[in-house]
Design a protein around this motif. Structure first.
Motif, PDB file in Angstrom:
ATOM      1  N   PHE B  45       0.762  -1.211   0.128  1.00  0.00           N
ATOM      2  CA  PHE B  45       0.086   0.121   0.134  1.00  0.00           C
ATOM      3  C   PHE B  45       0.888   1.326   0.089  1.00  0.00           C
ATOM      4  N   LEU B  46       1.855   1.188   0.984  1.00  0.00           N
ATOM      5  CA  LEU B  46       2.757   2.363   0.993  1.00  0.00           C
ATOM      6  C   LEU B  46       3.436   2.844  -0.372  1.00  0.00           C
ATOM      7  N   LEU B  49       1.333   4.114  -3.048  1.00  0.00           N
ATOM      8  CA  LEU B  49       1.054   5.531  -2.907  1.00  0.00           C
ATOM      9  C   LEU B  49       1.861   6.397  -3.620  1.00  0.00           C
ATOM     10  N   LEU B  76      10.409   5.035   3.584  1.00  0.00           N
ATOM     11  CA  LEU B  76       9.686   4.366   4.660  1.00  0.00           C
ATOM     12  C   LEU B  76       9.504   2.983   4.577  1.00  0.00           C
TER      13      LEU B  76
ATOM     14  N   ILE C 179       0.577   5.548   7.222  1.00  0.00           N
ATOM     15  CA  ILE C 179       0.399   5.683   5.822  1.00  0.00           C
ATOM     16  C   ILE C 179      -0.846   6.743   5.226  1.00  0.00           C
ATOM     17  N   LEU C 180      -1.814   6.653   6.074  1.00  0.00           N
ATOM     18  CA  LEU C 180      -3.156   7.145   5.523  1.00  0.00           C
ATOM     19  C   LEU C 180      -2.996   8.783   5.655  1.00  0.00           C
ATOM     20  N   TYR C 182       0.164  10.227   5.582  1.00  0.00           N
ATOM     21  CA  TYR C 182       0.838  10.600   4.526  1.00  0.00           C
ATOM     22  C   TYR C 182       0.046  10.696   3.026  1.00  0.00           C
ATOM     23  N   ALA C 183      -0.601   9.704   2.903  1.00  0.00           N
ATOM     24  CA  ALA C 183      -1.554   9.877   1.564  1.00  0.00           C
ATOM     25  C   ALA C 183      -2.247  10.990   1.604  1.00  0.00           C
TER      26      ALA C 183
END
Lengths: 482, 115, 480
Positions: B45-46, B49, B76, C179-180, C182-183
């Motif tokens: 997922f990361l 993105l 990351l 993560i969210l 950052y997104a």
């Protein structure tokens, strides 16, 4: 705004002071505290116990001289810790169990008081004593009710005071309930239900006392009963009511301590306070008998001892409350009967088994002197009530109880009680000791612990089941908490 | 939902598989594997993105700006891979110790032996 | 002062790497070296807090490597960080000192892990970057897993694995949240995220807040995520139990206190306050009820920790600054009391911690017997111990906000805890047949630790006025 809130919580603002209201309490505590400590020291206890007794007296003094609610609360809880330690210091399993139950009762009382105080502070913005808001009243009633031994929270009184070692129960018995009475004056002025609470305590206490077989349990139930008188008085919130109740506080603390000292002396010399197996001690411990007699006459309200004066004033103050008045009168009859029984079984009758009569000695002077001093006090303040009247909260008019009507009103209940006892003695001796509500509480506690145990077993070590919980709660949180 | 690119579906699949594995498997090693699969999903997922279709790799030429994949999630992800690797190593060594002690890696058997 | 933030993180790491070398080359000085290292660490933390106080500004920003917040990682020291740095630093120092005597035969790996935890904790407290936070979380957590298993007992190994799996799942949730973040915002710096958080679409915001809150709730062991805690804290050796209960739990508390204001308490997306209140009530009641059903002293203390985290959750959930301040104060008190309790229990019991085998044990150990009584009386919430004050603050915050029911839950929890602590007293302080001269006195270093925790728990009540004001200022600045 926030700093104001912290200000009103009053952390760090410790206040102690003596004013008209607590003067008589201070006098009572100092006097009885000193006598009690002398008595305790005479039984040569371990240094720890003596220290605890001293700290307890000081904590009680701190409680009644507290200038704001926070200080009051802190000393209230300190009294709890110290008295718990005093009870368990006896070292027996029985004292540990009684101490545990005592701890529970009083932690609940403390919890109630804490919530009540904070509700009060939130409403008034300060920690000063003031008339309670409606929201605070039920919490104060819970906390104070447990502390004074109101029905149905009264069972800790006989439980604790009878299980502690004799050297500490003298000091222990005088203070906790009286602090509760003081709290009524400060925190619950004018709540209408309180005199009825007092009446119930007076009646139930006496009834249960009549059926007890151990002298210290008898005395414990009588504490409940007599505190009921005090509660009825101060609960009226009238000047005469508060004065009468406060006078009863100092009188009661004097004669109850005296009675506990006498009972302790008997235990010290004979080894037991089991009434059916005692007797004839008048021959061997005449001094103790006289002191016990003075105490019994005082508590029964026989003139010219101090109990007579305060009970008379209470009856005057309760003029407008016939229900309470009659309850207290009936309780007076019962008190007379109960103490006749106590004196009869311990001192007057011939003992059934000869072993007891093999000559226990009289108590030594270390114990005798405080007892005698208290006995003299009971007589003196009975003959001359105006000695103390000046220190009462309202320094009220001191109606002379030594009128014909006063004397008869004071004398006939104990006489009726003695008569009742003489007639009903056989019946009473065959009656079993009644169970009290705390059997219910104990079962409740056991049930709670069983539930806790089962819950713990079920959820323990289930790795995946508990992980599932995380997922479920995550989804629920997202869906529900919008 | 069809607007989500394939990578996101794979992420969901991996995450779900890993979670299912952790919650239902009774073999400790499989639980460890499940944790790894779950983390792989998160890391995918990361990485996804950082990329919009048509982006260039931030290696030669400019490293930030439109049309260039974002390098930060790459950094990351590398860090997270290291962390995941060390936790897996620790978990596996714990499982080995447990096996030496109890003779089994089945979670139910271990529970009954502990009682 | 200028470089203390990074030193406080780097020096313990350096120590961690030096310890095995020193043990190999100069084995006889290991004890003194470790003590010295612990004192240096505490001293650095103290100097940092003092320097912050002396500078008189709200926040001190320390960019790592000179890179600014838009590209680099930034360390930030503000009042909340300073407060928690003090609490945790003191806790770790106590654990190190206590371990010297308790774990005489420990391998140096034990201290290596301890110092890594120390470094990781300071990292969490000082960092202002989300992913850096994750790294430090993992660092301190991973170092703590083998610490739980250090005794190599079967139950300890399993407890460690249990703890590990739970923590990894919660870390995964936190990573998801990061993560969210950052997104949604394109930045990992806490300050920048806080500025733009309101502009994020609602569902994303809810997911972020939800992942963090649930992930952190696992770390703080709120019910129903608590089940890793009783085995881990009970099976670990006493200094590690103290570390876990007293220090590592506060990690999660710190993160909640730091992140919730950044996320605006989920306003407009997720009702975090109500969620925390519900969870808090469940935790207070549930934690205490669970403790009632345990027969092992350490498990009782562990379940009690769960309940106390519930008090803190309630404090945060009530929403205003006063509740926050009360929760902060309670973190300090709980650290002192719980660490004191675990330290004393370690001295009192030799071998087994089952209540049935500990009759009268507390009477035979000095001064641990007294310290245990004092610490647990504080845990019940009685004066003259500090938790009386912090409980009052939280309760008052609830009453002021009109939630008398919530306020009543706290003393209800105290009553329940009186039940099980009362039972413990009945057993531990029962005079037994053994001679009273059979008294074991703890070594001087342990005694100092015990005395510090006992005196500390009273001192916090004596200084409650000042402490309350300090914490209130911190809370005001965060939430007001």
């Amino acid at each position: 705004m926030l700093q104001d809130a912290i200000q009103s919580l009053g952390f760090g603002r410790f206040a102690l002071g003596i004013d008209a209201v607590n003067m008589i309490f201070v006098i009572a505590f100092v006097m009885v505290g000193t006598m009690g400590l002398l008595y305790t020291l005479a039984s040569r206890p371990p240094i720890k116990r003596a220290m605890l007794s001293l700290v307890f007296v000081l904590a009680s003094l701190g409680c009644v001289t507290a200038g704001n609610m926070l200080t009051f609360l802190i000393f209230w809880e300190l009294m709890l810790i110290v008295s718990y330690l005093m009870i368990v210091s006896a070292g027996t399993a029985r004292s540990r169990n009684a101490g545990f139950r005592y701890l529970l009762y009083h932690v609940i009382a403390g919890a109630g008081m804490l919530v009540g105080v904070l509700v009060q502070v939130s409403a008034t913005g300060s920690m000063a004593f003031s008339a309670p808001t409606n929201a605070a009243i039920p919490f104060f009633m819970l906390g104070i009710g447990i502390k004074v031994g109101a029905i149905p929270f009264h069972t800790w009184v006989p439980d604790a005071y009878a299980s502690a070692s004799p050297s500490v129960s003298v000091v222990l018995s005088g203070f906790t309930t009286k602090v509760g009475v003081y709290a009524i004056i400060r925190l619950l002025p004018g709540v209408a239900a309180i005199p009825y609470m007092g009446a119930a305590m007076a009646l139930v206490g006496v009834l249960l006392a009549l059926l007890q077989k151990y002298s210290r349990r008898v005395l414990g139930y009588h504490i409940v009963s007599q505190v009921g008188y005090m509660v009825a008085g101060v609960g009226l919130a009238t000047a005469s009511g508060i004065d009468a109740g406060s006078l009863h506080v100092i009188n009661h603390i004097a004669y109850k301590t005296l009675l506990f000292m006498a009972a302790g002396a008997v235990i010290y010399r004979v080894g037991s306070d089991h009434l059916p197996s005692l007797g004839g001690l008048i021959r061997y411990m005449p001094l103790t008998f006289i002191c016990a007699l003075v105490g019994a006459l005082s508590i029964s309200g026989v003139p010219p001892f101090n109990g007579f004066v305060s009970k008379y004033w209470l009856k005057l103050a309760l003029d407008g409350q016939p229900v309470v008045l009659h309850a207290l009168t009936i309780a007076g009859i019962g008190t007379g009967a109960s103490f006749m029984k106590l004196l009869w079984y311990t001192y007057l009758r011939d003992p059934e088994n000869r072993t007891v009569s093999s000559g226990p000695k009289e108590v030594d002077p270390g114990m005798a002197i405080p007892m005698l001093l208290l006995a003299v006090f009971c007589l003196a303040t009975g003959l001359r009530p105006d000695i103390l009247a000046g220190y009462l909260p309202h320094a009220g008019p001191a109606p002379d109880p030594f009128t014909l009507s006063g004397l008869t009103a004071g004398a006939w209940p104990p006489v009726a009680g003695v008569a009742f006892f003489t007639v009903a003695r056989q019946l009473l001796s065959r009656a079993p000791e009644p169970p009290d509500v705390d059997a219910l509480y104990r079962r409740g506690l056991v049930l709670m612990e069983y539930v806790a145990y089962s819950l713990a077993r079920i959820t323990e070590d289930r790795l995946q089941g508990n992980l599932m919980m995380i997922l479920v709660v995550f989804l629920v949180a997202l869906l529900v908490f919008r | 939902m069809m607007g989500l690119s394939l990578a996101y579906w794979v992420v969901l699949l991996l995450f779900g598989m890993g979670l299912y594995c952790i919650l239902t498997e009774s073999n400790l090693i499989k639980i460890a594997v499940g944790i790894n699969v779950m983390e792989a999903g998160l890391l995918l997922f990361l990485v996804r993105l950082s990329y919009s279709p048509g982006d260039l790799a931030p290696l030669m030429g400019p490293t930030t700006g439109p049309g260039i994949a974002d390098p930060i999630p790459h950094a990351l992800t590398l860090t997270a891979i290291v962390i995941a690797a060390s936790t897996t190593a620790l978990m596996l060594s714990l499982i080995i110790q447990i096996y030496r002690h109890y003779g089994t890696v089945d979670i139910e058997e271990i529970r009954s032996k502990m009682q | 002062m200028s470089h203390l933030p990074i030193l406080v993180i780097a020096i313990p790491l350096l120590f961690a790497f030096l310890i095995p070398l020193i043990s190999m080359l100069f084995p006889s000085v290991r004890r003194i070296t470790v003590t010295a290292m612990g004192l240096v660490y505490a001293g650095l933390v103290g100097m940092m807090i003092w320097g912050y106080h002396a500078m008189g500004v709200d926040r001190v920003i320390y960019p790592l490597g000179g890179w600014g917040p838009d590209v680099g990682i930034v360390l930030e020291l503000d009042a909340l960080s300073a407060a928690f740095a003090g609490i945790m630093g003191l806790g770790i120092l106590l654990v190190i000192l206590y371990s010297q005597d308790y774990m005489e035969a420990a391998e140096s790996k034990y201290y290596v892990l301890l110092f890594i935890v120390a470094s990781g904790i300071m990292g969490i407290i000082l960092t202002a970057d989300f992913f850096n936070l994750y790294v430090f979380i993992e660092m301190s957590a991973i170092a703590s897993f083998p610490l739980v298993a250090v005794s190599r007992r079967g139950t300890a190994l399993f407890a460690s694995l249990y703890y590990m799996v739970f923590t990894l799942v919660s870390s995964a949730l936190i990573l998801l949240g990061i993560i969210l973040v950052y997104a949604a915002t394109g930045s990992l710096n806490m300050g920048e995220v806080a500025a733009v958080f309101d502009t994020i679409p609602e569902l994303t915001r809810a997911s972020i807040v939800g992942s963090f809150v649930i992930g952190l709730s696992v770390k703080v062991a709120l019910i129903p995520f608590h089940s890793w805690l009783p085995p881990a804290h009970a099976e670990a050796v006493s200094p590690i139990s103290a570390l876990l209960s007293g220090v590592l739990l506060k990690n999660g508390v710190y993160m909640l206190m730091r992140l919730l204001p950044i996320f605006g308490f989920g306003d407009g997306s997720l009702d975090v306050r109500t969620l925390l209140l519900v969870i808090g009530v469940l935790t207070v009641i549930g934690g205490n009820v669970l403790a009632m059903g345990q027969g092992n002293v350490k498990r009782i203390l562990a379940c009690s920790s769960v309940a106390h985290m519930g008090y803190i959750a309630l404090g945060i959930g009530i929403g205003g600054a006063l509740g926050f301040a009360g929760a902060l104060f309670h973190s300090l008190n709980h650290m002192l009391m719980k660490a004191g309790a675990f330290f004393s229990v370690g001295c009192i019991a030799d071998g087994s911690f089952e209540l049935s085998g500990l009759r009268g044990a507390a009477l035979r150990t000095r001064p641990a017997g007294i310290t245990f009584a004092m610490s647990t009386a504080g845990l019940i919430g009685l004066p003259p111990f500090g938790s009386f004050a912090s409980k009052i603050m939280i309760m008052f915050a609830a009453i002021d906000a009109g939630m008398i029911g919530i306020a009543a839950v706290l003393p209800a929890g105290a009553v329940l805890s009186a039940i099980y602590y009362g039972r413990v007293y009945q057993v531990l302080y029962a005079p037994s047949e053994r001679e009273p001269d059979d008294v074991s006195i703890s070594p001087w270093q342990t005694t100092i630790v015990l005395v510090v925790t006992a005196v500390g728990s009273i001192a916090t009540l004596v200084w409650a006025g000042n402490l309350a004001r300090i914490f209130a200022t911190i809370a005001d600045y965060l939430v007001g």
